[in-house]
Design a protein around this motif. Structure first.
Motif, short mmCIF file in Angstrom:
data_model
loop_
_atom_site.label_atom_id
_atom_site.label_comp_id
_atom_site.label_asym_id
_atom_site.label_seq_id
_atom_site.Cartn_x
_atom_site.Cartn_y
_atom_site.Cartn_z
N GLY A 208 0.76 -1.12 -0.13
CA GLY A 208 0.00 0.02 -0.07
C GLY A 208 0.78 1.36 0.05
O GLY A 208 2.13 1.11 -0.39
N GLN A 209 0.16 2.44 0.45
CA GLN A 209 1.08 3.54 0.53
C GLN A 209 1.04 4.18 1.91
O GLN A 209 -0.16 4.29 2.61
CB GLN A 209 0.63 4.56 -0.38
N TRP A 210 1.94 4.55 2.56
CA TRP A 210 1.68 5.22 4.01
C TRP A 210 1.57 6.73 3.90
O TRP A 210 1.77 7.35 2.81
CB TRP A 210 3.25 5.12 4.89
N LYS A 219 -1.84 4.91 9.76
CA LYS A 219 -1.69 6.05 8.87
C LYS A 219 -1.40 5.49 7.51
O LYS A 219 -0.33 5.50 7.23
CB LYS A 219 -0.96 7.14 9.29
N VAL A 220 -2.40 5.24 6.57
CA VAL A 220 -2.10 4.72 5.34
C VAL A 220 -2.90 5.38 4.15
O VAL A 220 -4.19 5.87 4.54
CB VAL A 220 -2.17 3.32 4.84
N LYS A 221 -2.42 5.93 3.34
CA LYS A 221 -3.32 6.36 1.91
C LYS A 221 -3.93 5.13 1.34
O LYS A 221 -5.04 5.30 1.01
CB LYS A 221 -2.43 6.95 0.80
N VAL A 222 -3.21 4.03 1.03
CA VAL A 222 -3.78 2.79 0.67
C VAL A 222 -3.13 1.63 1.37
O VAL A 222 -1.98 1.59 1.83
CB VAL A 222 -3.10 2.77 -0.82
N ARG A 223 -4.14 0.73 1.72
CA ARG A 223 -3.72 -0.46 2.45
C ARG A 223 -2.90 -1.49 1.79
O ARG A 223 -2.22 -2.15 2.41
CB ARG A 223 -5.07 -0.93 3.14
N GLY A 253 -1.76 -0.32 7.75
CA GLY A 253 -2.98 0.37 8.07
C GLY A 253 -3.97 -0.35 8.96
O GLY A 253 -4.86 0.14 9.55
N ASP A 258 -8.06 2.85 5.16
CA ASP A 258 -7.09 3.87 4.35
C ASP A 258 -7.48 5.38 4.65
O ASP A 258 -8.47 5.47 5.22
CB ASP A 258 -6.75 3.35 3.14
#
Ligand code: AAL
Length: 412
Positions: A208-210, A219-223, A253, A258
């Motif tokens: 994903g994206q932190w 805390k993630v933008k994307v899991r 996440g 997310d």
């Protein structure tokens, strides 16, 4: 339509038959309406069995694993499957020293957790009760390697006359956001020496994206994939001539979703299958195969695979069974379950077509407010086809006052 082929009399018969079917169906509906949802489940899910007759129900009873019990300053945890070689039982486990200080205060010498800065040790026993620690099996890797910081939570596979240890590995530095892999080492004897594979055998799924730079795994933008952060707790079964590596996955996440509020599984079990013990292990397209659980324990049972699901998720504290090893269903609800259980699984690697189940193993006891050190104990149960332990099919005893008033349970 050719009327000649459908004489009048047949049409009437069809009408009468259809009416009959409708009548029976509506009677059944009335009958079903008079049955509660619980009673429907009692018939269909539980086959009208009591705990005493349910092959998947057991109590767990505990006793000391002498030689691997409490030791000030030392943690022993996450035992492997117990295997018997000749007349000796073998078990491998995580060993670490010193009290954990948390991720923010950890240093090169001070562990963040009691599986940090750890190595893998092993012990043997003649009776499964008195154990003798034999020494270290797997140490930490060289500076810069994927297993530099810690090696822990092992499981054993015996195949083709060789011994394979699968275990978790983390590189340095070990933070909350550090990804975690499953590594493997091979030996000709259970006493080693062990040769490590150059690369991990299992890695986390699609990343994903932190969100932000802070070391916060929530805390993630994307899991990403359900196992985007961690692949943990290997547990192997030989099935259909292949190597089935069951494992616990944990996403980036965690449970909070997310940045778009999209939720997903928190802890669950998946499986990756290989033709050879060295891999490559291919993750099942059906993963995750449970929606709950923590440390993984699976065993061959009859033609399928059974698993003990503990600690996390809506289906925690259940025994589940999958005839095909993939589609698990709840078969019993259990209490006071062993943590991080490693069972004596006599037929886990025999490619059996009729698994006989389990009756004992080792597990660890959690740290308490009095002591941060974990240690190993023995559990016994009756999840075996032999059904020789009726004393394990009883209701569990009432919980003692100490448990109600322990830290975490007591209303402070
Ligand atoms: C255990 C296991 C794994 C985790 C940690 C140590 O319960 O799930 O081994 O990494 O906790």
């Amino acid at each position: 339509m050719n009327a000649g082929r459908f004489p009048r009399i047949s049409v009437n018969r069809v009408r009468i038959f259809t009416l009959g079917v409708l009548l029976v169906a509506s009677c059944q509906r009335i009958e079903r309406g008079s049955e509660s949802a619980a009673m429907e489940r009692y018939r269909t899910l539980w086959n009208e069995t009591h705990d005493a007759e349910n092959e998947f129900y057991t109590m767990f009873k505990y006793s000391a694993a002498e030689g691997l019990g409490f030791e000030e300053g030392v943690t022993r945890r996450d035992p492997s499957t117990v295997v018997k070689v000749g007349d000796k039982y073998y078990v491998w486990y995580t060993k670490s020293c010193g009290a954990p200080v948390g991720y923010d205060k950890a240093t090169g010498k001070l562990p963040a957790t009691n599986w940090d800065l750890a190595t893998i040790w092993y012990a043997t026993s003649l009776d499964g009760r008195k154990w003798t620690e034999q020494g270290m099996a797997i140490g930490r890797g060289e500076k810069g390697s994927f297993d530099e910081r810690s090696v822990f939570t092992p499981d054993i596979l015996v195949a083709e006359g060789k011994y394979y240890l699968y275990y978790q590995a983390v590189k340095a530095p070990y933070k909350r956001r550090t990804k975690n892999v499953i590594a493997m080492a091979r030996a000709d004897s259970p006493d080693g020496p062990w040769t490590k594979a150059a690369e991990p055998v299992l890695k986390p799924g699609k990343s994903g994206q932190w969100l932000g730079e802070e070391d916060d795994r929530n805390k993630v933008k994307v899991r990403g994939a359900w196992d985007s952060l961690k692949v943990h707790d290997p547990c192997l079964v030989v099935r259909g001539g292949k190597y089935w590596l069951y494992y616990k996955g944990h996403p980036m996440g965690m449970r909070f979703g997310d940045a778009q509020g999209k939720k997903g599984i928190d802890f669950a079990m998946g499986v990756a299958i290989a033709e050879k013990p060295e891999g490559p292990f291919i993750k099942s397209k059906l993963n995750p195969v449970t929606n709950s659980g923590h440390e993984v324990l699976v065993w061959p049972y009859k033609e399928g695979v059974a698993t003990l699901v503990t600690r996390n998720g809506p289906e925690k504290n259940t025994v589940q069974f999958a005839r095909d090893g993939l589609n698990f269903e709840i078969k019993s609800l259990v209490t006071i379950t062993p943590h991080a259980a490693g069972a004596y699984r006599s037929d886990a690697f025999t490619n059996t077509k009729w698994g006989e189940g389990i009756t004992w193993g080792l597990c660890h006891l959690e740290s308490t407010s009095e002591s941060p050190y974990r240690f190993l104990i023995r559990f016994d149960c009756d999840l075996s086809l032999k059904g020789e332990r009726p004393g394990f099919k009883r209701w569990p005893p009432r919980t003692k006052i100490e448990t109600y008033f322990q830290k975490g349970n007591k209303l402070e």
